[in-house]
Write a protein that holds these residues in place. Structure first.
Motif, PDB file in Angstrom:
ATOM      1  N   TYR A 112       0.857  -1.180   0.000  1.00 55.38           N
ATOM      2  CA  TYR A 112       0.000   0.000   0.000  1.00 55.38           C
ATOM      3  C   TYR A 112       0.893   1.230   0.000  1.00 55.38           C
ATOM      4  N   LEU A 113       0.633   2.129  -0.939  1.00 58.27           N
ATOM      5  CA  LEU A 113       1.370   3.378  -1.029  1.00 58.27           C
ATOM      6  C   LEU A 113       0.387   4.535  -1.020  1.00 58.27           C
ATOM      7  N   GLU A 114       0.710   5.561  -0.246  1.00 56.35           N
ATOM      8  CA  GLU A 114      -0.124   6.752  -0.195  1.00 56.35           C
ATOM      9  C   GLU A 114       0.605   7.878  -0.930  1.00 56.35           C
ATOM     10  N   VAL A 115      -0.073   8.437  -1.922  1.00 52.15           N
ATOM     11  CA  VAL A 115       0.476   9.546  -2.703  1.00 52.15           C
ATOM     12  C   VAL A 115      -0.400  10.765  -2.447  1.00 52.15           C
ATOM     13  N   HIS A 116       0.207  11.817  -1.934  1.00 50.87           N
ATOM     14  CA  HIS A 116      -0.543  13.051  -1.688  1.00 50.87           C
ATOM     15  C   HIS A 116      -0.356  13.975  -2.881  1.00 50.87           C
ATOM     16  N   VAL A 117      -1.420  14.193  -3.624  1.00 54.12           N
ATOM     17  CA  VAL A 117      -1.404  15.151  -4.724  1.00 54.12           C
ATOM     18  C   VAL A 117      -1.710  16.496  -4.067  1.00 54.12           C
ATOM     19  N   ALA A 118      -0.634  17.199  -3.719  1.00 58.23           N
ATOM     20  CA  ALA A 118      -0.692  18.364  -2.832  1.00 58.23           C
ATOM     21  C   ALA A 118      -0.879  19.670  -3.600  1.00 58.23           C
ATOM     22  N   THR A 119      -1.888  19.711  -4.426  1.00 54.86           N
ATOM     23  CA  THR A 119      -2.186  20.912  -5.200  1.00 54.86           C
ATOM     24  C   THR A 119      -2.907  21.910  -4.299  1.00 54.86           C
ATOM     25  N   PRO A 120      -2.441  23.152  -4.229  1.00 55.71           N
ATOM     26  CA  PRO A 120      -3.092  24.139  -3.362  1.00 55.71           C
ATOM     27  C   PRO A 120      -4.546  24.398  -3.781  1.00 55.71           C
ATOM     28  N   VAL A 121      -5.380  24.708  -2.791  1.00 54.54           N
ATOM     29  CA  VAL A 121      -6.803  24.934  -3.042  1.00 54.54           C
ATOM     30  C   VAL A 121      -7.015  26.038  -4.086  1.00 54.54           C
ATOM     31  N   GLU A 122      -6.144  27.040  -4.117  1.00 54.32           N
ATOM     32  CA  GLU A 122      -6.295  28.125  -5.091  1.00 54.32           C
ATOM     33  C   GLU A 122      -6.157  27.595  -6.522  1.00 54.32           C
ATOM     34  N   VAL A 123      -5.224  26.687  -6.732  1.00 52.45           N
ATOM     35  CA  VAL A 123      -5.028  26.087  -8.060  1.00 52.45           C
ATOM     36  C   VAL A 123      -6.208  25.173  -8.386  1.00 52.45           C
ATOM     37  N   CYS A 124      -6.638  24.390  -7.409  1.00 54.15           N
ATOM     38  CA  CYS A 124      -7.780  23.491  -7.617  1.00 54.15           C
ATOM     39  C   CYS A 124      -9.026  24.282  -7.998  1.00 54.15           C
ATOM     40  N   SER A 125      -9.245  25.407  -7.323  1.00 49.54           N
ATOM     41  CA  SER A 125     -10.447  26.194  -7.612  1.00 49.54           C
ATOM     42  C   SER A 125     -10.371  26.843  -8.994  1.00 49.54           C
ATOM     43  N   GLU A 126      -9.161  27.125  -9.469  1.00 56.28           N
ATOM     44  CA  GLU A 126      -9.013  27.629 -10.840  1.00 56.28           C
ATOM     45  C   GLU A 126      -9.299  26.527 -11.856  1.00 56.28           C
ATOM     46  N   ARG A 127      -8.814  25.329 -11.574  1.00 53.41           N
ATOM     47  CA  ARG A 127      -9.067  24.186 -12.473  1.00 53.41           C
ATOM     48  C   ARG A 127     -10.551  23.843 -12.470  1.00 53.41           C
ATOM     49  N   ASP A 128     -11.117  23.718 -11.291  1.00 47.93           N
ATOM     50  CA  ASP A 128     -12.539  23.447 -11.038  1.00 47.93           C
ATOM     51  C   ASP A 128     -13.175  22.530 -12.078  1.00 47.93           C
ATOM     52  N   VAL A 129     -12.577  21.370 -12.248  1.00 42.15           N
ATOM     53  CA  VAL A 129     -12.966  20.409 -13.278  1.00 42.15           C
ATOM     54  C   VAL A 129     -14.460  20.113 -13.290  1.00 42.15           C
ATOM     55  N   LYS A 130     -15.064  19.980 -12.123  1.00 41.37           N
ATOM     56  CA  LYS A 130     -16.489  19.618 -12.032  1.00 41.37           C
ATOM     57  C   LYS A 130     -17.374  20.799 -11.659  1.00 41.37           C
ATOM     58  N   GLY A 131     -16.791  21.986 -11.555  1.00 46.40           N
ATOM     59  CA  GLY A 131     -17.580  23.160 -11.201  1.00 46.40           C
ATOM     60  C   GLY A 131     -17.969  23.226  -9.739  1.00 46.40           C
ATOM     61  N   LEU A 132     -17.335  22.424  -8.890  1.00 48.33           N
ATOM     62  CA  LEU A 132     -17.704  22.373  -7.475  1.00 48.33           C
ATOM     63  C   LEU A 132     -17.338  23.648  -6.725  1.00 48.33           C
ATOM     64  N   TYR A 133     -16.170  24.192  -7.033  1.00 48.65           N
ATOM     65  CA  TYR A 133     -15.742  25.407  -6.331  1.00 48.65           C
ATOM     66  C   TYR A 133     -16.655  26.581  -6.685  1.00 48.65           C
ATOM     67  N   ALA A 134     -17.060  26.663  -7.932  1.00 48.13           N
ATOM     68  CA  ALA A 134     -17.976  27.730  -8.356  1.00 48.13           C
ATOM     69  C   ALA A 134     -19.331  27.571  -7.670  1.00 48.13           C
ATOM     70  N   LYS A 135     -19.822  26.312  -7.588  1.00 49.02           N
ATOM     71  CA  LYS A 135     -21.103  26.067  -6.919  1.00 49.02           C
ATOM     72  C   LYS A 135     -21.017  26.404  -5.434  1.00 49.02           C
ATOM     73  N   GLN A 136     -19.894  26.074  -4.810  1.00 43.94           N
ATOM     74  CA  GLN A 136     -19.727  26.368  -3.397  1.00 43.94           C
ATOM     75  C   GLN A 136     -19.672  27.877  -3.181  1.00 43.94           C
ATOM     76  N   ALA A 137     -18.931  28.587  -4.039  1.00 44.58           N
ATOM     77  CA  ALA A 137     -18.820  30.048  -3.922  1.00 44.58           C
ATOM     78  C   ALA A 137     -20.172  30.728  -4.122  1.00 44.58           C
ATOM     79  N   ALA A 138     -21.019  30.125  -4.964  1.00 42.18           N
ATOM     80  CA  ALA A 138     -22.345  30.686  -5.230  1.00 42.18           C
ATOM     81  C   ALA A 138     -23.386  30.267  -4.189  1.00 42.18           C
ATOM     82  N   GLY A 139     -22.951  29.450  -3.208  1.00 41.95           N
ATOM     83  CA  GLY A 139     -23.867  29.014  -2.165  1.00 41.95           C
ATOM     84  C   GLY A 139     -24.794  27.887  -2.589  1.00 41.95           C
ATOM     85  N   GLN A 140     -24.498  27.249  -3.724  1.00 38.63           N
ATOM     86  CA  GLN A 140     -25.356  26.165  -4.220  1.00 38.63           C
ATOM     87  C   GLN A 140     -25.059  24.827  -3.549  1.00 38.63           C
ATOM     88  N   ILE A 141     -23.839  24.674  -3.053  1.00 39.34           N
ATOM     89  CA  ILE A 141     -23.474  23.455  -2.324  1.00 39.34           C
ATOM     90  C   ILE A 141     -22.658  23.853  -1.102  1.00 39.34           C
TER      91      ILE A 141
END
Length: 185
Positions: A112-141
């Protein structure tokens, strides 16, 4: 059995943890393609697919997230114990849930190996592959891991990848190198 054949049937679980849109799934599929091309039995347990088929009905409470991670960990260990390289790109936000999966693997003698993909939240929110960060910012989730729900970063992962500083191929190559170093390829 020759040494090459033995290596091809050595199973392992490679758990890629990190925030939503960190690059976990993209790295996993890139690595899976390489491992398959090298003749390794490989499976990707995609978190979204698992939620739809294996963990349907579970929500996102701490208990439900723990149950989901344990189910995935069970399936991963089962496959890995039969010689499959199992890539698990699943957030698994809680350290105790990840540790329970590690202990299950240790108890069964499965790598068993644990790999931490340590991408900062700011980068993740820019990528926002599934639109989750935008929905959260808009109060939808609410309950978005790493924003308004906890994410406990691994303290001592087997590998830490900062995907924002390298290509997907380089990230996958780093995991491949770890597998080689640990004698799993």
């Amino acid at each position: 059995m020759t040494t090459d054949q033995e290596k091809q049937v050595t199973g392992a679980t490679i758990w890629l943890t990190g925030l939503p849109s960190a690059g976990k799934t993209t790295i996993a599929y890139e690595l899976a393609d390489r491992l398959c091309a090298e003749g390794h039995r490989t499976e990707v347990l995609d978190g979204d697919e698992i939620r739809e088929f294996l963990s349907a009905g579970l929500g996102f409470s701490r208990d439900d997230r723990h149950t989901n991670v344990q189910r995935i960990g069970f399936v991963a260990e089962l496959l890995a114990s039969h010689g499959v390289k199992v890539l698990v790109p699943v957030i698994a936000p809680y350290a105790d849930s990840r540790e329970a999966v590690r202990k299950r693997h240790q108890a069964e003698g499965t790598a068993y190996l644990e790999v931490h993909v340590a991408t900062p939240v700011e980068v993740c929110s820019e990528r926002d592959v599934k639109g989750l960060y935008a929905k959260q910012a808009a109060g939808q989730i609410s309950g978005l891991t790493g924003v308004d729900d906890p994410y406990e970063e691994p303290v001592a992962p087997d590998l830490r990848i900062e995907s924002q500083n390298q290509t997907v191929a380089q990230s996958a190559a780093a995991v491949h190198a770890l597998l080689t170093e640990r004698g799993l390829l």
